[in-house]
Write an enzyme that holds these catalytic residues in place. Structure first.
Site, short mmCIF file in Angstrom:
data_model
loop_
_atom_site.label_atom_id
_atom_site.label_comp_id
_atom_site.label_asym_id
_atom_site.label_seq_id
_atom_site.Cartn_x
_atom_site.Cartn_y
_atom_site.Cartn_z
CG ASP A 16 -2.10 0.91 1.09
OD1 ASP A 16 -2.30 1.46 -0.02
OD2 ASP A 16 -2.84 1.10 2.08
CG HIS A 33 0.57 1.77 -9.47
ND1 HIS A 33 0.27 1.43 -8.18
CD2 HIS A 33 -0.53 2.41 -9.96
CE1 HIS A 33 -0.96 1.83 -7.89
NE2 HIS A 33 -1.45 2.44 -8.94
CG LEU A 127 10.78 -16.44 -3.51
CD1 LEU A 127 10.48 -16.43 -2.01
CD2 LEU A 127 11.16 -15.03 -3.94
C1 FPP Z 1 -1.66 0.06 -3.52
O1 FPP Z 1 -1.25 1.41 -3.52
C2 FPP Z 1 -1.10 -0.66 -4.66
C3 FPP Z 1 -1.83 -1.32 -5.62
C4 FPP Z 1 -3.30 -1.42 -5.61
C5 FPP Z 1 -1.22 -2.00 -6.75
C6 FPP Z 1 0.09 -2.70 -6.48
C7 FPP Z 1 0.73 -2.95 -7.77
C8 FPP Z 1 2.06 -2.82 -8.04
C9 FPP Z 1 3.08 -2.52 -7.03
C10 FPP Z 1 2.58 -2.97 -9.42
C11 FPP Z 1 1.92 -3.99 -10.31
C12 FPP Z 1 2.20 -5.39 -9.93
C13 FPP Z 1 2.97 -6.26 -10.60
C14 FPP Z 1 3.06 -7.67 -10.10
C15 FPP Z 1 3.75 -5.90 -11.80
P1 FPP Z 1 -2.36 2.54 -3.71
O2 FPP Z 1 -2.46 2.85 -5.16
O3 FPP Z 1 -3.66 2.10 -3.09
O4 FPP Z 1 -1.73 3.71 -2.89
P2 FPP Z 1 -2.49 4.87 -2.08
O5 FPP Z 1 -3.28 4.18 -0.99
O6 FPP Z 1 -1.35 5.70 -1.55
O7 FPP Z 1 -3.36 5.59 -3.07
#
Ligand code: FPP
Length: 240
Positions: A16, A33, A127
């Protein structure tokens, strides 16, 4: 160090804070991201170094479809591009990829890439990187309930005790997590691994996901070993 915390076999992570990381820098959310993918790379390397055999990351939940369409599209694109770019290196490092979630409901190119990299890395023995994609804990339990209903009374043979329910989940062959980490200082499970987290130790570091690194993971592992996991028993029972 506690004698009861045991070896860390499986770490699960709710990544997050990508959006906040980007906003603080005046960048679009997708930049967060992208930086988050770098943090995944660092974490995979650290997990290999620390001898952790299973790492699960929550990449996209069944609820994330409600995000703005351009963000959903950017996330899918990032997933496909990351698989393409990282496949060889992951294989070289002995990392096996496994995806959990409703993969068949993804855009065709993403579903194909996912199935391809699972086959490409299936020999990896250092892993297992489990990527939860179009996943939610309730979806998995619902999916299990439907399989059981389809089997009818035959399923009763397979359900001798509550733990047998796990055979019907997409995580059937994956040990339950010892550690759950949610970054960014938020305290929620957000529909992640609802069945599997029953006895998991929870950690909520303040760090935003793009800033997560080996040192943060090392601190969490250290704290984990100071905790006593009693699994419903008393401390005296564990030490007798
Ligand atoms: C949460 O941060 C993150 C996500 C919903 C997506 C996670 C995805 C990645 C790290 C990259 C894609 C994955 C792969 C496997 C290539 P948020 O956007 O909710 O952050 P915020 O709460 O600060 O808005």
């Amino acid at each position: 160090m506690s004698e009861t915390s045991g070896k860390v076999v499986h770490v699960a992570i709710i990544m997050d804070g990508n959006g906040r990381w980007a906003r603080r820098r005046g960048l679009p959310r997708v930049a967060g991201h992208r930086e988050g993918v770098k943090a995944i790379r660092r974490t995979v390397e650290a997990a290999v170094e620390f001898g952790i055999p299973y790492l699960t990351i929550y990449a996209f939940s069944t609820e994330n479809w409600m995000r703005p369409p351009e963000e959903v599209q950017a996330l899918m694109h990032l997933l496909v591009a990351t698989i393409q770019e990282q496949a060889e290196e992951l294989k070289k490092q002995g990392v096996r990829l496994r995806f959990i979630g409703h993969i068949d409901a993804l855009p065709a190119d993403a579903a194909e890439k996912v199935r391809w990299i699972e086959r490409y890395t299936q020999g990896g023995e250092r892993l297992t990187l489990v990527v939860a994609l179009n996943y939610s804990g309730r979806w998995d339990i619902y999916n299990a309930a439907r399989q059981i209903a389809r089997k009818g009374t035959d399923a009763l043979e397979m359900l001798k005790n509550p733990d047998d329910f796990k055979h019907f989940l997409t995580t059937a062959d994956i040990p339950d997590p010892d550690i759950l980490i949610r970054t960014s200082g938020e305290y929620r499970i957000s529909n992640f691994l609802l069945w599997e987290l029953a006895y998991t130790e929870l950690f909520f570091p303040d760090v935003l996901w793009p800033d997560f690194n080996k040192e943060v993971l090392a601190d969490i592992l250290q704290e984990f070993h100071r905790r006593e996991r009693r699994f419903g028993m008393t401390s005296e029972q564990l030490h007798s």
